[in-house]
Motif scaffolding. Structure first.
Motif, short mmCIF file in Angstrom:
data_model
loop_
_atom_site.label_atom_id
_atom_site.label_comp_id
_atom_site.label_asym_id
_atom_site.label_seq_id
_atom_site.Cartn_x
_atom_site.Cartn_y
_atom_site.Cartn_z
N ALA A 267 7.17 11.14 -11.25
CA ALA A 267 7.99 11.16 -12.46
C ALA A 267 7.11 10.99 -13.70
O ALA A 267 7.32 11.65 -14.73
N ALA A 268 6.12 10.11 -13.60
CA ALA A 268 5.18 9.94 -14.71
C ALA A 268 4.34 11.19 -14.92
O ALA A 268 4.05 11.58 -16.05
N ARG A 269 3.99 11.84 -13.82
CA ARG A 269 3.20 13.07 -13.91
C ARG A 269 4.00 14.19 -14.58
O ARG A 269 3.44 15.03 -15.31
N ALA A 270 5.31 14.23 -14.32
CA ALA A 270 6.15 15.26 -14.94
C ALA A 270 6.17 15.13 -16.46
O ALA A 270 6.30 16.12 -17.17
N LYS A 271 6.00 13.90 -16.96
CA LYS A 271 5.95 13.68 -18.40
C LYS A 271 4.56 13.85 -18.97
O LYS A 271 4.39 14.21 -20.13
N ASP A 272 3.54 13.55 -18.16
CA ASP A 272 2.16 13.64 -18.62
C ASP A 272 1.32 14.28 -17.52
O ASP A 272 1.00 13.64 -16.52
N PRO A 273 0.96 15.56 -17.67
CA PRO A 273 0.22 16.26 -16.61
C PRO A 273 -1.20 15.74 -16.41
O PRO A 273 -1.88 16.17 -15.48
N ARG A 274 -1.65 14.84 -17.28
CA ARG A 274 -2.97 14.24 -17.09
C ARG A 274 -2.96 13.19 -15.99
O ARG A 274 -4.00 12.64 -15.65
N ILE A 275 -1.78 12.91 -15.44
CA ILE A 275 -1.65 11.98 -14.33
C ILE A 275 -1.67 12.76 -13.02
O ILE A 275 -0.98 13.78 -12.88
N GLY A 276 -2.48 12.31 -12.08
CA GLY A 276 -2.60 12.97 -10.78
C GLY A 276 -2.34 12.00 -9.64
O GLY A 276 -2.32 10.78 -9.82
N LEU A 277 -2.14 12.55 -8.46
CA LEU A 277 -1.84 11.75 -7.28
C LEU A 277 -2.52 12.34 -6.06
O LEU A 277 -2.36 13.53 -5.76
N ILE A 278 -3.28 11.51 -5.37
CA ILE A 278 -3.87 11.88 -4.09
C ILE A 278 -3.21 11.02 -3.01
O ILE A 278 -3.24 9.79 -3.09
N THR A 279 -2.60 11.66 -2.03
CA THR A 279 -1.90 10.94 -0.96
C THR A 279 -2.65 11.13 0.35
O THR A 279 -3.02 12.26 0.71
N PHE A 280 -2.88 10.04 1.07
CA PHE A 280 -3.59 10.10 2.34
C PHE A 280 -2.64 10.42 3.48
O PHE A 280 -1.43 10.23 3.39
N SER A 281 -3.21 10.88 4.59
CA SER A 281 -2.42 11.23 5.77
C SER A 281 -1.89 10.00 6.50
O SER A 281 -0.89 10.08 7.22
N ARG A 282 -2.55 8.88 6.33
CA ARG A 282 -2.12 7.59 6.89
C ARG A 282 -2.74 6.50 6.02
O ARG A 282 -3.42 6.81 5.04
N ARG A 283 -2.50 5.27 6.40
CA ARG A 283 -3.05 4.18 5.61
C ARG A 283 -4.53 3.96 5.94
O ARG A 283 -4.89 3.61 7.05
N PHE A 284 -5.39 4.20 4.95
CA PHE A 284 -6.83 4.00 5.11
C PHE A 284 -7.31 2.74 4.39
O PHE A 284 -8.44 2.31 4.61
N GLY A 285 -6.51 2.16 3.50
CA GLY A 285 -6.89 0.93 2.84
C GLY A 285 -7.43 1.13 1.43
O GLY A 285 -7.78 2.24 1.01
N GLN A 286 -7.50 0.02 0.71
CA GLN A 286 -7.90 0.05 -0.69
C GLN A 286 -9.33 0.55 -0.91
O GLN A 286 -9.59 1.35 -1.82
N PRO A 287 -10.33 0.10 -0.12
CA PRO A 287 -11.69 0.62 -0.34
C PRO A 287 -11.78 2.13 -0.22
O PRO A 287 -12.47 2.79 -1.01
N ALA A 288 -11.09 2.71 0.78
CA ALA A 288 -11.12 4.16 0.95
C ALA A 288 -10.44 4.85 -0.22
O ALA A 288 -10.88 5.92 -0.66
N ALA A 289 -9.37 4.25 -0.76
CA ALA A 289 -8.69 4.83 -1.92
C ALA A 289 -9.61 4.87 -3.13
O ALA A 289 -9.62 5.85 -3.89
N VAL A 290 -10.39 3.83 -3.32
CA VAL A 290 -11.35 3.81 -4.44
C VAL A 290 -12.41 4.89 -4.24
O VAL A 290 -12.76 5.61 -5.19
N LEU A 291 -12.93 5.01 -3.03
CA LEU A 291 -13.94 6.04 -2.75
C LEU A 291 -13.38 7.44 -3.02
O LEU A 291 -14.08 8.30 -3.57
#
Length: 331
Positions: A65-89
């Motif tokens: 919803a935020a991306r629809a208002k501001d296209p400078r917002i992006g989202l990367i979704t993982f296939s399963r839970r990999f954890g916070q360190p992997a999300a940062v990488l």
């Protein structure tokens, strides 16, 4: 300023914000609003990249919803839970900015500090990390554990890791490029940035309590895992320690054996008329001590071998299910 770049210009710069997120439905809208207020006066273009483990609440809906208002917002979704360190990488690998800021989604780290980070980056610093003066919403036990953990880590680590810091920091593009070449699987960002080096500056701040919801990444077990990654990934000291401990225990055992033999010989010669009764408790204590040391040594070596095993398999640190990249430079 010795050993540093000339003052950098903000005009034409792209600033990337990497935000690891998991079940933060309540905090997405307030976070985006505060980020937009902070970034507008800086005078540079920006992209906001959320890196998300699959959530059980409406976090993904709020981000889209935020991306629809501001296209400078992006989202990367993982296939399963990999954890916070992997999300940062993942965020560091996907970001396209001249500089990158890593910040959590719970608003404990104030987005308003980003302006000061950018100012320090303009002055030539390649890494600007936030250092906590106070830690609201955390128990005294956790604060004490963190203090001891940082002390031990800096005593044992091959690199100096600043105390009372998290992942909240700004990194220049050349630091980002070096981090992406490290191919770290465990993702202990504080250690990785310390290893890369370059000019670094601390910004002191007061850490707030969570804006909403309960913590997901920073539970005790998760914090312990991250700390263990720091010890194993950036220090060979535990291996040296068990070697030294083995020598000490071996020497103590030999000494105890020599003393026991001498007493027996003196008793046989009639020099000593009394006899020490060693008994079973002594044997039990010695066997238990040696067994414990052996298991501890095997455990430490096993941690290092497990990481070697993971590196040999060369499995990715994360798998992306879907990527909505921000619009902007190169987009």
């Amino acid at each position: 300023m010795d050993g540093m770049n000339e003052i950098r210009a903000v005009n034409g710069m792209l600033l990337s914000l990497v935000i690891p997120v998991y079940n933060e439905e309540q905090n997405i809208a307030p976070l985006v609003a505060r980020l937009q207020q902070v970034l507008a006066p800086i005078g540079c273009d920006y992209e906001v990249l959320f890196c998300m483990d699959p959530c059980t609440d409406g976090t993904e809906r709020e981000i889209l919803a935020a991306r629809a208002k501001d296209p400078r917002i992006g989202l990367i979704t993982f296939s399963r839970r990999f954890g916070q360190p992997a999300a940062v990488l993942a965020g560091i690998a996907y970001c396209r900015g001249d500089a990158c800021v890593v910040i959590d989604a719970d608003l404990q780290d104030p987005p308003e500090l980003i302006a000061d980070m950018v100012a320090a980056w303009r002055d030539g610093y390649d890494v600007v990390y936030a250092q906590r003066e106070t830690r609201e919403g955390e128990t005294q036990i956790k604060k004490a554990v963190c203090a001891v953990g940082y002390w031990l880590l800096n005593r044992m680590s091959d690199v100096r890791i600043p105390r009372n810091t998290g992942d909240f920091r700004l990194m220049s593009r050349r630091v980002i490029d070096q981090l992406n070449q490290l191919h770290e699987r465990e993702g202990f960002l504080r250690g990785m940035v310390a290893y890369v080096g370059f000019s670094q500056k601390a910004l002191l701040y007061h850490r707030d309590a969570r804006a909403g919801g309960a913590g997901k990444y920073n539970r005790f077990l998760g914090s312990l895992t991250i700390a263990l990654n720091g010890f194993i990934g950036f220090s060979k000291y535990p291996l040296h320690l068990i070697s030294i401990l083995g020598l000490i225990i071996s020497a103590a055992s030999l000494t105890l054996g020599a003393v026991y033999l001498a007493i027996k010989l003196l008793i046989a010669a009639g020099v000593i008329t009394w006899e020490i009764k060693w008994g079973n408790p002594t044997l039990v204590i010695l066997i238990s001590l040696l067994s414990g040391v052996q298991l501890l040594s095997l455990g430490i070596m096993g941690q290092y071998m497990a990481r070697m095993y993971d590196d040999i398999k060369q499995r990715p640190a994360y798998i992306v299910r879907e990527a909505h990249l921000p619009a902007g430079r190169g987009g």
